[in-house]
Scaffold this active site. Structure first.
Site, PDB file in Angstrom:
ATOM      1  N   CYS A  58       1.256  -0.933  -0.074  1.00  0.00           N
ATOM      2  CA  CYS A  58       0.248   0.465  -0.211  1.00  0.00           C
ATOM      3  C   CYS A  58       0.839   1.120   0.131  1.00  0.00           C
ATOM      4  CB  CYS A  58      -0.560  -0.086   1.481  1.00  0.00           C
ATOM      5  SG  CYS A  58      -2.535  -1.745   1.518  1.00  0.00           S
ATOM      6  N   SER A  59       1.926   1.225   0.630  1.00  0.00           N
ATOM      7  CA  SER A  59       2.825   2.049   1.216  1.00  0.00           C
ATOM      8  C   SER A  59       3.592   2.568   0.152  1.00  0.00           C
ATOM      9  CB  SER A  59       3.462   2.717   2.751  1.00  0.00           C
ATOM     10  OG  SER A  59       2.717   2.235   3.078  1.00  0.00           O
TER      11      SER A  59
END
Length: 169
Positions: A58-59
């Protein structure tokens, strides 16, 4: 049953904090409602979901990809890019600040996973200590009608990433 092309996106209420360039990362503003049908009626939009803010894919890939692709998405008619997670609006606001999403991506929480459930895209990650979360996905809607659905079936970002979405616009 999962959402599919041709469906009307379900209505739902998410939580988000509008972007304020003067806001300090430690500020704790109160989230407001993001009413899906009200905000997206008459617009072309991308809604993508991350299983967890501050997690690796996600990051490192998913969110940065959409932040970087914002202008390219706009050139294809996309007026809203919304990232959702089964998380509260406070955490999504902190994630937006940490990753400098600015006004490029609306970071919205679906804390009770009601919208994610309505899409049919929830998953149980209790065995990983995360509880109910969303699957990693991207949906393109045009005037509330679903035009593309990309749901990841394994780890990583492919069919739900910005490049995949751009190729379908």
């Amino acid at each position: 049953m999962s959402i599919k092309v041709g469906d009307i996106i379900p209505d739902g209420v998410l939580q988000y904090v509008p972007f304020d360039p003067k806001e300090d990362i430690t500020a704790c503003p109160r989230p407001i409602q993001y009413k899906v049908h009200e905000k997206l009626k008459g617009k072309k939009a991308v809604i993508f979901a991350i299983p967890g803010p501050f997690t690796p894919a996600c990051s490192e890939t998913h969110v940065p990809g959409f932040i970087s692709a914002r202008e390219a998405l706009e050139s294809k008619g996309v007026s809203e890019v919304v990232c959702i997670s089964v998380m509260d609006g406070f955490v999504m606001n902190a994630f937006a600040k940490a990753y400098k999403a600015g006004d490029k991506v609306i970071m919205a929480g679906d804390g009770s996973h009601a919208f994610t459930d309505a899409l049919g895209l929830a998953q149980d990650l209790t065995k990983n200590g995360m509880g109910i979360r969303s699957k990693r996905f991207a949906i393109v809607v045009d005037d509330l009608v679903v035009k593309y659905v990309g749901v990841e079936t394994s780890f990583g970002v492919s069919s739900s990433g910005a490049e995949a979405v751009l190729s379908k616009l």
